[in-house]
Design a protein around this motif. Structure first.
Motif, mmCIF file in Angstrom:
data_model
loop_
_atom_site.group_PDB
_atom_site.id
_atom_site.type_symbol
_atom_site.label_atom_id
_atom_site.label_comp_id
_atom_site.label_asym_id
_atom_site.label_seq_id
_atom_site.Cartn_x
_atom_site.Cartn_y
_atom_site.Cartn_z
ATOM 1 N N LEU A 110 0.989 -1.086 0.027
ATOM 2 C CA LEU A 110 0.107 0.062 0.021
ATOM 3 C C LEU A 110 0.869 1.283 -0.021
ATOM 4 N N VAL A 111 2.062 1.169 0.683
ATOM 5 C CA VAL A 111 3.009 2.415 0.619
ATOM 6 C C VAL A 111 3.402 2.645 -0.508
ATOM 7 N N LEU A 112 3.908 1.449 -1.195
ATOM 8 C CA LEU A 112 4.243 1.586 -2.661
ATOM 9 C C LEU A 112 3.469 2.141 -3.601
ATOM 10 N N VAL A 113 2.206 1.870 -3.514
ATOM 11 C CA VAL A 113 1.006 2.491 -4.554
ATOM 12 C C VAL A 113 1.198 4.014 -4.042
ATOM 13 N N PHE A 114 1.136 4.114 -2.868
ATOM 14 C CA PHE A 114 0.930 5.581 -2.476
ATOM 15 C C PHE A 114 2.092 6.552 -3.076
ATOM 16 N N LEU A 115 3.291 5.894 -2.933
ATOM 17 C CA LEU A 115 4.748 6.757 -3.592
ATOM 18 C C LEU A 115 4.405 6.733 -5.045
ATOM 19 N N LEU A 116 3.894 5.779 -5.709
ATOM 20 C CA LEU A 116 3.912 5.901 -7.323
ATOM 21 C C LEU A 116 2.864 6.848 -7.713
ATOM 22 N N VAL A 117 1.644 6.873 -6.564
ATOM 23 C CA VAL A 117 0.639 7.955 -7.246
ATOM 24 C C VAL A 117 1.328 9.303 -6.812
ATOM 25 N N ASN A 118 1.678 9.530 -5.714
ATOM 26 C CA ASN A 118 2.400 10.756 -5.768
ATOM 27 C C ASN A 118 3.305 11.280 -6.736
ATOM 28 N N LEU A 119 4.084 10.246 -7.198
ATOM 29 C CA LEU A 119 4.808 10.559 -8.437
ATOM 30 C C LEU A 119 4.414 10.831 -9.480
ATOM 31 N N MET A 120 3.124 10.033 -9.763
ATOM 32 C CA MET A 120 2.302 10.630 -11.075
ATOM 33 C C MET A 120 1.541 11.947 -10.804
ATOM 34 N N VAL A 121 1.328 12.182 -9.595
ATOM 35 C CA VAL A 121 0.419 13.414 -9.530
ATOM 36 C C VAL A 121 1.731 14.769 -9.920
ATOM 37 N N ASP A 122 2.886 14.630 -9.239
ATOM 38 C CA ASP A 122 3.967 15.240 -9.564
ATOM 39 C C ASP A 122 4.187 15.622 -11.049
#
Lengths: 311, 531
Positions: free
Chosen positions: A284-296
């Motif tokens: 879940l943390v990994l997904v969270f990080l990926l999503v934040n990257l995508m947002v940026d």
């Protein structure tokens, strides 16, 4: 842009390591004993079985050794064995589609309803509609999440029979509407309010005045000049919210009996099932990080200035 | 099985969320039973679907549908009667000769023989296999060779289990136990076929049993919320009525009950606060389930404030069991007069003299014993109902005994039991105990025999030990009386005071009938009639 994305990806490694360790510590620090939890309140484990189980799950080793063995397993692609005797990789494989569908459903609800309400309120500032949105979102923020979940389940599901109460049997989207809606409420007020503020800011901006003075239609002004600019902060909020939605799935999947990743954590924590909690939590943390990257990265697409700064 | 179709939601939602992907819609397919086949759905907790191997199973109704052990306990007479056993004979209650019925097969066609039982029992008794039901074999001869205190086991098979010929099994115990036929009625004593041992993990998920139903489809896997059972047509015992049964799993009984109300399952066990609702909603379609268990208040005998029996009697007399059952449990419970309720063979006796509500006597007894000093802490394990019960008990003790400083504390089960074992608990503890097998002897032995991990009070009395030993070596009829006497002795000593025997309910839809409870409260699947 590419280099920036890569750098961000590498930064995720220490974050992931730290997270697994903290979750591992937390599970380990829970009061009680996992082997005793496995036996339940009414059964006795004989010393030989207890010993065999401790050895199987490395529970006879010190914490750091346990964690090291776990990491070593992860490197070879082995996510470990749950205390109930199922490979964690299997638990994850079975759970993620459910969580993914739930997350996406909730996120869509949150984005669509939130932006719509926010824009609506912003355009009618000070009117009754505006007050209704502001009041309504305050109420939503004040009511505990699980209360809404149970009420929705009993009223819409059990009493009215409109939507499935639990389980995934009805398939997507039907089975996910009710839990998705409840989960969406989690971030909905923030999205609506941010959109409203942002729309208000932009409505008063100089370039909007210029565009209107140029004789553009109201519709063109709203879509091209107000909404596009207003959405930049909203997109970042929506991205971050997806992460929070994932943490919300733990409760929602438990209540709505959806066998996703959240449900697995929901059942694994009381059993001290460390491998499952750590494995699924890390994911879940990994997904969270990926999503934040995508947002940026999405930021750069919406606003060229940010894109240029990054390179 | 009837899934009630939502009335409007389909169309609206489909348009609102027209972004569906292939990945999203996959896996929604529902394996519908062929038209005309009788079928129903039952709701169970995930606990019931944790393991299917006899050595690991919990004895749920699913387990009993999949496996048939040697005996079964007849609900009306309370006697252990033969199921797969043809005869069970013994002269001394130590050595037993069990003859097995011929012509019974496993779901894969393999004959059930004496060897099938021996293989299954040895696998469970072998320590390194780490099967949770291992403890059931401690009384079998040769157990310590498979479970040494230190080092590697010196044997892989129990010397107390001999295969005489394909139809005969000889069992030797380390000490007499006349109630062995009751013990054998549990699913952990079920047989396993040869095929099981090539891959025990696969067997655990999709067992090949010998019961009235077999697993249809993939069985258990991670994330499973449904297991389908299909009638085993070659079954030699009483055939089930439904051709298929869907067992759906839920986080807890409350979630299953909500789905019953929504019409997605036909029958489920209802407990706790939902019982009141179910009684109003389902009326005559709520079957009472008396659990073979007792909720009790245990006294820490290592705490010197409880060393005087009069103090314990005072506590026992100060608790108003009737009011607790009536107001907190809304009648779903039997105020305890003794250890076990009438539903358990040997139970039903008023063998707890201190179980009557008598505040005046309670006060007098406490004063006689020198009164109470210091604060009182009450303990229990974390459970919503337990917490409420403990508060009520605390209030009654405060009011009836005049103890001012009463506090309560709940711990997770897996913390409370080790703490009790280490004698770290400094006050009475509210606990639940279910009988291992349906007999008063089981409950008595679990709660009062020294050395049992479930004897949490530290009770140890030579008179009790003598009586229970005599019960174990006497013929069954006599054993019943002796067990009662032993229970009476223990309850006179009052290391714990029974509060009530819990009662649950099986709520069901109108399309099924023949609903009666299995030992753990689940519906007996094979006896449900559809339509």
């Amino acid at each position: 842009m590419g280099r920036y994305a890569l750098r961000r990806l590498f930064m995720a490694v220490p974050v992931l390591l730290g997270t697994t360790f903290i979750i591992y510590l937390a599970v380990y620090a829970l009061p009680g004993d996992p082997i005793q939890a496995l036996a339940g309140p009414n059964r006795v484990l004989t010393p030989s079985v207890e010993q065999a189980l401790r050895e199987q799950h490395n529970l006879d080793e010190p914490l750091l050794v346990q964690y090291g063995l776990y990491l070593a397993g992860l490197l070879t692609g082995d996510m470990g064995m749950s205390l109930t005797g199922r490979p964690v990789s299997e638990v994850v494989a079975a759970g993620w589609p459910v969580t993914f569908q739930l997350g996406v459903t909730a996120w869509l609800f949150m984005a669509a309803i939130g932006v719509l309400l926010g824009t609506f309120a912003g355009m009618r500032r000070g009117k009754l509609a505006d007050a209704a949105v502001l009041g309504g979102t305050t109420v939503i923020m004040g009511v505990p999440f699980f209360v809404v979940a149970y009420v929705a389940q009993i009223v819409l599901g059990v009493n009215l029979g409109w939507l499935p109460v639990s389980g995934t049997e009805a398939g997507w989207p039907l089975a996910y509407v009710l839990p998705g809606l409840v989960l969406a409420l989690y971030g909905l007020p923030q999205v609506a309010r941010l959109t409203r503020t942002s729309v208000l800011d932009n409505l008063g901006a100089d370039h909007v005045g210029t565009a209107t003075a140029k004789g553009l239609t109201r519709r063109a002004v709203m879509v091209r000049h107000v909404l596009r600019n207003s959405l930049i902060p909203v997109v970042s909020l929506l991205g971050v919210s997806l992460g929070y939605l994932l943490s919300g799935t733990v409760l929602i999947e438990g209540i709505f009996n959806l066998p996703g990743l959240g449900y697995q954590i929901f059942t694994a924590i009381p059993q001290h099932d460390g491998p499952v909690v750590v494995g699924v939590g890390t994911l879940l943390v990994l997904v969270f990080l990926l999503v934040n990257l995508m947002v940026d990265l999405l930021y750069g697409i919406l606003d060229p200035r940010i894109r240029l700064d990054l390179d | 099985m009837s899934v009630r179709r939502p009335r409007w939601a389909g169309a609206v939602v489909a348009t609102a969320l027209a972004v569906t992907t292939a990945a999203c819609s996959a896996g929604a397919g529902k394996a519908a039973a062929p038209a005309g086949e009788k079928s129903f759905a039952v709701g169970v907790t995930t606990y019931f679907l944790s393991h299917f191997t006899p050595g690991k199973s919990v004895g749920s109704n699913i387990d009993y549908a999949l496996f048939t052990p040697l005996t079964t306990v007849d609900a009306s007479s309370g006697k252990a009667v033969n199921a797969l056993a043809d005869s069970i004979e013994t002269a001394d209650n130590v050595t037993w000769t069990i003859r097995i019925k011929q012509g019974w097969t496993f779901h894969n066609g393999e004959q059930v023989t004496a060897q099938s039982f021996a293989d299954s029992w040895n696998a469970t008794a072998y320590g390194p296999n780490a099967m949770t039901n291992n403890y059931l074999f401690t009384g079998f001869k040769g157990y310590t060779d498979l479970n040494p205190a230190k080092g590697e086991p010196s044997a892989k098979t129990l010397s107390g289990v001999e295969v005489v010929d394909p139809a005969t099994l000889r069992v030797t115990l380390t000490k007499p136990l006349s109630l062995l036929p009751y013990m054998l009625a549990q699913t952990p004593f079920s047989p396993m076929p040869k095929a099981a041992f090539t891959d025990l993990d696969a067997f655990d998920r999709k067992p090949i049993g010998n019961g009235p139903y077999q697993i249809d489809g993939q069985g258990l896997s991670a994330g499973t919320t449904k297991v389908t059972l299909r009638r085993f047509d070659a079954y030699q015992g009483q055939q089930g009525d439904a051709a298929t049964i869907e067992a759906k799993s839920y986080q807890d009984e409350a979630a299953a009950y909500r789905d019953l109300q929504a019409g997605n399952v036909d029958v489920t066990l209802v407990t706790g606060n939902n019982l009141t609702d179910a009684a109003a909603r389902f009326k005559d379609r709520l079957v009472q389930v008396p659990f073979p268990a007792v909720m009790y208040l245990g006294f820490p005998l290592w705490d010197e404030r409880f060393s005087d029996v009069r103090v314990r009697q005072a506590f026992s007399h100060a608790v108003d069991r009737d009011t607790i059952v009536k107001s907190l449990l809304r009648g779903f419970g039997q105020p305890a007069k003794g250890l076990a309720g009438a539903g358990v063979p040997g139970g039903g006796a008023a063998d707890c003299t201190a179980c009557t509500y008598d505040p005046a006597k309670a006060k007098a007894l406490l004063a006689e014993a020198g009164g109470w000093k210091g604060p009182l802490k009450l303990w229990t394990f974390q459970d919503p109902l337990n917490t409420v019960l403990l508060e009520a008990i605390g209030n009654q003790l405060r009011a009836n005994l005049g103890i001012d400083a009463v506090t309560t504390q709940a711990q997770p089960v897996d913390q409370l039991y080790p703490n009790l074992g280490a004698k770290k608990i400094d006050g009475p503890v509210l606990l639940y105990m279910g009988a291992g097998y349906p007999h008063l002897y089981a409950l008595t032995d679990q709660l009062f025999t020294k050395g049992n991990a479930t004897n949490v009070t530290g009770y140890d009395d030579p008179d009790f030990v003598k009586l229970l030993d005599r019960a174990a070596s006497a013929p069954q009829e006599e054993a019943l009386g002796l067990t009662r006497q032993a229970a009476k002795v223990a309850l006179d000593g009052l290391p714990l005071t029974p509060l009530f025997q819990p009662v649950g309910g099986l709520a069901h839809t109108a399309r099924i009938s023949g609903v009666r409870p299995e030992f753990l409260g689940g519906v007996v699947l094979a006896s449900v009639k559809v339509g």
